[in-house]
Design an enzyme around this catalytic site. Structure first.
Site, mmCIF file in Angstrom:
data_model
loop_
_atom_site.group_PDB
_atom_site.id
_atom_site.type_symbol
_atom_site.label_atom_id
_atom_site.label_comp_id
_atom_site.label_asym_id
_atom_site.label_seq_id
_atom_site.Cartn_x
_atom_site.Cartn_y
_atom_site.Cartn_z
ATOM 1 N N TYR A 35 -52.180 -0.381 99.819
ATOM 2 C CA TYR A 35 -52.479 -1.208 98.640
ATOM 3 C C TYR A 35 -53.234 -2.491 99.028
ATOM 4 C CZ TYR A 35 -51.500 -4.178 94.579
ATOM 5 O OH TYR A 35 -51.612 -5.023 93.508
HETATM 6 P P1 NAP Z 1 -48.219 -1.463 85.976
HETATM 7 O O1 NAP Z 1 -47.221 -2.119 85.091
HETATM 8 O O2 NAP Z 1 -47.744 -0.499 87.010
HETATM 9 O O3 NAP Z 1 -49.308 -0.734 85.037
HETATM 10 C C1 NAP Z 1 -50.353 -0.039 85.624
HETATM 11 C C2 NAP Z 1 -51.291 0.444 84.553
HETATM 12 O O4 NAP Z 1 -52.381 1.157 85.207
HETATM 13 C C3 NAP Z 1 -50.662 1.415 83.570
HETATM 14 O O5 NAP Z 1 -51.203 1.215 82.286
HETATM 15 C C4 NAP Z 1 -51.114 2.776 84.112
HETATM 16 O O6 NAP Z 1 -51.164 3.743 83.068
HETATM 17 C C5 NAP Z 1 -52.520 2.432 84.599
HETATM 18 N N1 NAP Z 1 -53.064 3.399 85.562
HETATM 19 C C6 NAP Z 1 -52.559 3.776 86.750
HETATM 20 N N2 NAP Z 1 -53.349 4.710 87.330
HETATM 21 C C7 NAP Z 1 -54.413 4.882 86.490
HETATM 22 C C8 NAP Z 1 -55.576 5.695 86.528
HETATM 23 N N3 NAP Z 1 -55.813 6.532 87.553
HETATM 24 N N4 NAP Z 1 -56.437 5.625 85.499
HETATM 25 C C9 NAP Z 1 -56.213 4.792 84.438
HETATM 26 N N5 NAP Z 1 -55.113 4.012 84.340
HETATM 27 C C10 NAP Z 1 -54.225 4.060 85.356
HETATM 28 O O7 NAP Z 1 -49.088 -2.558 86.764
HETATM 29 P P2 NAP Z 1 -49.084 -4.175 86.672
HETATM 30 O O8 NAP Z 1 -47.964 -4.684 87.493
HETATM 31 O O9 NAP Z 1 -49.233 -4.595 85.270
HETATM 32 O O10 NAP Z 1 -50.432 -4.493 87.486
HETATM 33 C C11 NAP Z 1 -51.693 -4.493 86.837
HETATM 34 C C12 NAP Z 1 -52.777 -4.800 87.875
HETATM 35 O O11 NAP Z 1 -52.497 -6.057 88.507
HETATM 36 C C13 NAP Z 1 -52.849 -3.775 88.996
HETATM 37 O O12 NAP Z 1 -54.176 -3.635 89.450
HETATM 38 C C14 NAP Z 1 -52.002 -4.417 90.078
HETATM 39 O O13 NAP Z 1 -52.321 -3.930 91.359
HETATM 40 C C15 NAP Z 1 -52.402 -5.877 89.912
HETATM 41 N N6 NAP Z 1 -51.403 -6.804 90.447
HETATM 42 C C16 NAP Z 1 -50.183 -6.903 89.878
HETATM 43 C C17 NAP Z 1 -49.261 -7.796 90.414
HETATM 44 C C18 NAP Z 1 -47.902 -7.984 89.810
HETATM 45 O O14 NAP Z 1 -47.154 -8.819 90.326
HETATM 46 N N7 NAP Z 1 -47.543 -7.281 88.749
HETATM 47 C C19 NAP Z 1 -49.594 -8.557 91.538
HETATM 48 C C20 NAP Z 1 -50.854 -8.424 92.096
HETATM 49 C C21 NAP Z 1 -51.758 -7.554 91.529
HETATM 50 P P3 NAP Z 1 -50.769 5.312 83.321
HETATM 51 O O15 NAP Z 1 -49.316 5.354 83.599
HETATM 52 O O16 NAP Z 1 -51.170 5.942 82.032
HETATM 53 O O17 NAP Z 1 -51.575 5.788 84.488
#
Ligand code: NAP
Length: 247
Positions: free
Chosen positions: A152
């Site tokens: 990641y």
């Molecule tokens: P999350 O709750 O796990 O949600 C991920 C989203 O991405 C879901 O809507 C999922 O939908 C979608 N997704 C996954 N694979 C996909 C694909 N192949 N095509 C289209 N959609 C896809 O994630 P989050 O925590 O909100 O994070 C959002 C972003 O911020 C990510 O890029 C993550 O790496 C980044 N980020 C988050 C944090 C944090 O603390 N939360 C920190 C640093 C960076 P499906 O289930 O339908 O696939």
């Protein structure tokens, strides 16, 4: 405020869901993309029926070229040009480096790094020459690393470089920036780091100068600033982490 068409990948929950909700409340037209969570996506769309902005959801796997092309075609047929692409979709498949499988490595590269490459290229091919904005979602761990996240963190480091390369190649019409979250309170993070346990949460919060986990609203505010207000800003990392990492 100028109303735009904003496509949010991975908009069915977590940060993406908040971006969809926030931009719909501001009156923008929002495309909620998801890959497998159709029920969650529909629920979000239905709950926004009374907001000033329209919301539509489109299924597509960001890691697959044909799927992404179909998504842009669907949006173009209904709403015309996409003004802003937000590459937010992401997955984590954590594990110790020494036992990480090729599949665990590749799946994360496909969604986290190849996804933004394909989506940004399809967007730019269609709208090069028009004023636009690509916002990538990075991660502070791309810069400081973390255990069990070689796949990641490496992919997110790629997203930070991709942002700079695209900012150079797509200027001056399309701005490309990267919002870089720290530890945000999404269900995915709460479960993966066992933060529902109050002791573990306190331990995590003690490492953050602002003394709290980030919220999805913190990310929305920074992204909203980029989308609605920022001018003369491209190729930048915008950190949202309560001071945990100072870039
Ligand atoms: P999350 O709750 O796990 O949600 C991920 C989203 O991405 C879901 O809507 C999922 O939908 C979608 N997704 C996954 N694979 C996909 C694909 N192949 N095509 C289209 N959609 C896809 O994630 P989050 O925590 O909100 O994070 C959002 C972003 O911020 C990510 O890029 C993550 O790496 C980044 N980020 C988050 C944090 C944090 O603390 N939360 C920190 C640093 C960076 P499906 O289930 O339908 O696939």
């Amino acid at each position: 405020m100028e109303h735009k068409t904003i496509l949010v990948t991975g908009g069915s929950r977590g940060i993406g869901e908040e971006l969809v909700r926030g931009f719909a409340a501001q009156g923008h037209r929002v495309v909620l993309n998801y890959s497998r969570s159709g029920t969650e996506a529909e629920h979000v769309v239905q709950s926004l029926a009374n907001e000033p902005g329209d919301v539509m959801c489109v299924q597509a796997n960001v890691a697959q070229r044909e799927s992404v092309r179909r998504m842009f075609d669907t949006v173009a047929e209904r709403w015309g040009m996409v003004d802003v692409l937000i590459n937010n979709a992401g997955i984590n498949l954590d594990g110790p480096f020494l036992t990480m499988t090729d599949d665990q490595w590749q799946q994360v590269q496909d969604v986290v790094l190849t996804g933004p490459f394909i989506c940004a290229q399809e967007y730019a091919k269609r709208y090069q020459g028009s004023r636009g904005h690509i916002v990538n979602m990075g991660a502070a761990t791309a810069l400081h690393g973390r255990k069990n996240g070689a796949n990641y963190c490496s992919a997110k480091a790629g997203v930070i470089s991709l942002t700079k390369c695209l900012a150079l190649e797509l200027a001056p019409t399309i701005a490309v920036n990267c919002v870089v979250p720290g530890f945000m309170e999404t269900e995915e993070v709460m479960e993966r780091f066992h933060l529902h346990d109050p002791a573990k949460r306190r331990e995590m919060e003690a490492r953050i100068p602002d003394g709290r986990l980030g919220t999805v609203k913190d990310i929305f505010r920074m992204t909203s600033f980029l989308v609605n207000e920022a001018t003369y800003v491209t190729g930048q990392n915008l950190f949202v982490n309560g001071g945990q990492y100072m870039g």
